[in-house]
Enzyme design. Sequence first.
Site, short mmCIF file in Angstrom:
data_model
loop_
_atom_site.label_atom_id
_atom_site.label_comp_id
_atom_site.label_asym_id
_atom_site.label_seq_id
_atom_site.Cartn_x
_atom_site.Cartn_y
_atom_site.Cartn_z
N ASP A 120 0.86 -1.16 0.00
CA ASP A 120 0.00 0.00 0.00
C ASP A 120 0.91 1.22 0.00
O ASP A 120 2.13 1.11 0.24
CB ASP A 120 -0.90 -0.02 1.24
CG ASP A 120 -1.78 1.21 1.35
OD1 ASP A 120 -2.46 1.55 0.35
OD2 ASP A 120 -1.77 1.85 2.41
N ASP A 143 -0.42 5.12 0.77
CA ASP A 143 -0.82 6.15 1.72
C ASP A 143 -0.86 5.61 3.15
O ASP A 143 -1.56 4.64 3.44
CB ASP A 143 -2.20 6.69 1.35
CG ASP A 143 -2.15 7.56 0.11
OD1 ASP A 143 -1.89 8.77 0.25
OD2 ASP A 143 -2.36 7.05 -1.00
#
Length: 217
Positions: free
Chosen positions: A12, A14
Amino acid sequence: MLPGRFRAAVFDVDGLLIDTEPLWARAEEALLARRGLPFTEEDRRRTVGRSIDATIRDYANRMGLSPSADASLRRELMSLVGPMYRAEASPMPGAIEIVERLGRRMPLAAATNTDRHLVEGALRRAGLLGAFTALVTAGDVARPKPAPDVYLEACARLGVAPPEAVGFEDSASGMAAARAAGLWCIAVPDGPHVIVDDADLVVSSLTDLIPSLSHSI
């Protein structure tokens, strides 16, 4: 110990690699403030890891707007958060070292609900963009997280079966996506409120994993 059976890693972005969750909170707070609405801690927690479109629909409903207003509201939010990404996005602790070390041993992908231009800019600013063989965003697949689509597509582009890959996540939505896709999931939760039931390993920071990289992968 970080398991050593994997052929690829999917990250991922953010809140996991790049410290952008505070930027989203400020942008969403400004969006609501323009309509005289409060932005609460519950708002912040609920939107972490969600797709931008799902967040926009929630806020549009609160504002009493029809779905036809979503596109305009989305552009407004992008105009608020975009400059923050360009000026302030910075790597999370341990992110650069984890990516560099794993990248020397296996192909890497990024899988995110955030728009491609924001993610590319943030990774470029951190000097990490070139480390990823594949970058998959919600715009590249039919369904965003918590659906498994971005992880399945990332594994396909890396040429590995999902069980052969390890996923790194910070949100419950992302962990659910990684688990549903069949990846082994390492969680660095965004806070004590984050449900980590879909994680196989939970650590407080990416820096916790650095010692294990020297002798496990």
